[in-house]
Write a protein that holds these residues in place. Structure first.
Motif, PDB file in Angstrom:
ATOM      1  N   ASP A 254      37.935  10.640 -12.060  1.00  0.00           N
ATOM      2  CA  ASP A 254      36.871  10.120 -11.203  1.00  0.00           C
ATOM      3  C   ASP A 254      35.750  11.148 -11.066  1.00  0.00           C
ATOM      4  O   ASP A 254      35.939  12.223 -10.503  1.00  0.00           O
ATOM      5  CB  ASP A 254      37.447   9.780  -9.824  1.00  0.00           C
ATOM      6  N   THR A 255      34.575  10.813 -11.602  1.00  0.00           N
ATOM      7  CA  THR A 255      33.419  11.727 -11.537  1.00  0.00           C
ATOM      8  C   THR A 255      32.324  11.182 -10.618  1.00  0.00           C
ATOM      9  O   THR A 255      31.189  11.639 -10.675  1.00  0.00           O
ATOM     10  CB  THR A 255      32.830  11.944 -12.941  1.00  0.00           C
ATOM     11  N   THR A 256      32.679  10.199  -9.767  1.00  0.00           N
ATOM     12  CA  THR A 256      31.665   9.578  -8.909  1.00  0.00           C
ATOM     13  C   THR A 256      30.968  10.605  -8.020  1.00  0.00           C
ATOM     14  O   THR A 256      29.731  10.635  -7.929  1.00  0.00           O
ATOM     15  CB  THR A 256      32.310   8.491  -8.024  1.00  0.00           C
ATOM     16  N   LYS A 257      31.760  11.470  -7.364  1.00  0.00           N
ATOM     17  CA  LYS A 257      31.167  12.476  -6.492  1.00  0.00           C
ATOM     18  C   LYS A 257      30.321  13.466  -7.297  1.00  0.00           C
ATOM     19  O   LYS A 257      29.237  13.874  -6.851  1.00  0.00           O
ATOM     20  CB  LYS A 257      32.267  13.218  -5.728  1.00  0.00           C
ATOM     21  N   GLU A 258      30.826  13.824  -8.463  1.00  0.00           N
ATOM     22  CA  GLU A 258      30.068  14.753  -9.305  1.00  0.00           C
ATOM     23  C   GLU A 258      28.748  14.136  -9.742  1.00  0.00           C
ATOM     24  O   GLU A 258      27.703  14.803  -9.734  1.00  0.00           O
ATOM     25  CB  GLU A 258      30.895  15.129 -10.546  1.00  0.00           C
TER      26      GLU A 258
END
Length: 397
Positions: A254-258
Motif C-alpha cells: 500500500d503506497t497510498t500514504k506515500e
C-alpha cells in the motif's frame, strides 16, 4: 572408495551387535568415517541407549537376531518414539523370515553377514545424502513459510485460481479495500479496476500471466466505497513442476500514504516556486523603479552641469584667474615690503634700544604687516572656497 567423508563426519551412528569381536572391530573401523559411533550389545541395551541419545543419533545399524530383545522388537519400540530414524539391518541368511517384518517397519537397507564394509558405507552414505536433502527441503519449507508469513503480515495478499478468481485474501487486503473476506472469494481480479481507463493495464496483466510471466508496477485498486488505493504490485503465476499454471499470486504494498505525501510535497514545491517567482518579480520591479530614479537624478545632474559650464565658461575663468593673480601678487609684494621695513627697524632698534620713536615705528609696521597677512589669508580662503582646484594651482604656483 570414493566416499564423501566430509558428509559422513556430520553424522552419529548407533551400532548394535551382540558378538563382541565383530562389534569391537566394526565400531573401531566406523569411527574413522563418522562424527561418533555409539555401541550396544543387545536389543534391550540398544533401545535404552537410543532413548538416552535420540537427539544425537542419526542412523541405526543393528543385528536382527539378538538376546533379551531382538532387532525387530527393538525397532518397533523405537518407531513408537520416532518413526523416521533411518535403520539398516545386518542379517544372516537364517534371518530371512524377518525381512517382511523389517519392510513393514520401513527399514532402509539390509546387509548380509559377514558384513561387506564397503557396501555398508555406501548404504550409509546414500542415507546421509537423503537426510541432507530432507534438511534442505525442510529449511526451504521453513523459509517459505517464514516468507509467506512476512508477506501476509506486511503486504496485501491474494491467491487466485487459473481463471483469476480469488481463492484467498489476507486481513490487510480486506482492511485496505473495505471488503469482508467471504465477499471477496470468487471475485475476479478485474473487479478492482478503478475506472475504464485502467482497462489497458489489466489487459496487460492478464496477457503476461497467461504467458506465464510476472507483472510488476504501480496499480490503483478500487475500494468498496469506490475510492482508490495506490499500490506497488507484483503479480506472478503459481506454476507446478511441469510449468503448468496452478493459479496466481498477487502481492501488493500500500503506497497510498506515500503517494499522498508525494503529492503534498509537489504542491508545496509548486507553491514555494510560485512565491519565489512573485518575490523575484517584486524585487525586479523595485530595481526597475530605483533605476528609473537614478536615471532621472543623472539627467538632473547633467542639466546642472551644463548650466554650470555655461555660467563658468573659459573666458569667465580667465578673468577670475587674472584678477586673483593680480591681487595675490600685490599682497605678496606688500608683505615683502613690510618684511623689509621690519628688518630695517629691527636692526636700527638693536643699535639704539633707547630710541622710543623707532620702537613706535616698529610696532606700526608690525601691525601693518599683520593686517596685510590677514588680508592675504582671507584672499586664499576665498580662492579655495570659490575656485576650482586647477585654477588654485595656477595661482599659487
Amino acid at each position: 572408495m570414493n566416499l564423501n567423508r566430509e558428509l559422513l563426519k556430520k553424522y552419529t551412528i548407533l551400532y548394535i551387535e551382540d558378538d563382541d569381536v565383530i562389534r569391537t572391530e566394526l565400531s573401531s573401523l566406523l569411527e574413522n568415517f563418522f562424527h561418533s559411533v555409539i555401541v550396544a550389545s543387545n536389543g534391550k541395551e540398544g533401545l535404552r541407549t537410543y532413548l538416552t541419545n535420540q537427539n544425537n543419533i542419526d542412523i541405526i545399524v543393528s543385528d536382527i537376531n539378538m538376546p533379551e530383545l531382538n532387532g525387530i522388537d527393538m525397532v518397533k519400540k523405537i518407531r513408537d518414539i520416532k518413526d523416521d530414524v533411518p535403520i539398516i539391518f545386518a542379517t544372516a541368511h537364517s534371518d530371512s523370515d524377518f525381512l517382511i517384518e523389517a519392510i513393514k517397519l520401513r527399514v532402509k537397507e539390509y546387509v548380509v553377514k559377514p558384513l561387506d564394509i564397503r557396501k555398508l558405507l555406501i548404504y550409509i552414505e546414500d542415507i546421509a545424502k537423503s537426510l541432507e536433502l530432507e534438511k534442505l527441503l525442510k529449511q526451504q519449507k521453513d523459509e517459505l513459510i517464514k516468507f509467506r508469513n512476512i508477506l501476509d503480515s506486511n503486504n496485501l495478499l491474494l491467491k487466485l485460481d487459473k481463471e483469476f478468481r480469488i481463492t484467498y485474501a489476507n486481513k490487510l487486503f480486506c482492511k485496505a479495500t473495505g471488503y469482508k473476506k467471504e465477499t471477496l472469494l470468487g471475485k475476479e481480479l478485474v473487479t478492482f479496476r478503478h475506472n475504464n481507463n485502467a482497462k489497458k493495464i489489466f489487459d496487460d496483466i492478464y496477457e503476461k500471466l497467461l504467458n506465464k510471466n510476472s507483472w510488476e508496477g504501480n496499480l490503483k485498486i478500487k475500494r468498496k466505497d469506490d475510492t482508490t488505493l495506490d499500490t506497488k504490485s507484483n503479480i506472478f503465476p503459481d506454476l507446478d513442476d511441469f510449468l503448468e499454471m496452478l493459479g496466481v499470486i498477487f502481492v501488493a504494498y500500500d503506497t497510498t500514504k506515500e503517494q499522498e505525501l508525494k503529492r503534498q510535497m509537489q504542491l508545496a514545491l509548486i507553491k514555494e516556486k510560485s512565491e519565489n517567482l512573485q518575490k523575484t518579480k517584486e524585487q525586479n520591479l523595485e530595481q526597475e523603479t530605483l533605476l528609473i530614479k537614478i536615471k532621472d537624478e543623472l539627467e538632473e545632474t547633467k542639466k546642472e552641469l551644463n548650466i554650470f559650464k555655461l555660467n563658468n565658461n573659459d573666458k569667465t575663468n580667465e578673468k577670475i584667474l587674472k584678477k586673483l593673480e593680480e591681487e595675490n601678487n600685490f599682497l605678496n609684494q606688500q608683505i615683502r615690503s613690510l618684511k623689509f621695513e621690519i628688518e630695517k627697524l629691527n636692526k636700527t632698534l638693536n643699535n639704539s634700544e633707547t630710541n622710543e620713536v623707532l620702537k613706535e615705528k616698529l610696532d606700526y609696521w608690525k601691525e601693518r604687516s599683520a593686517q596685510e597677512s590677514q588680508k592675504l589669508e582671507l584672499l586664499e580662503k576665498s580662492i579655495i572656497a570659490n575656485v576650482e582646484p586647477a585654477i588654485i594651482e595656477k595661482i599659487f604656483n
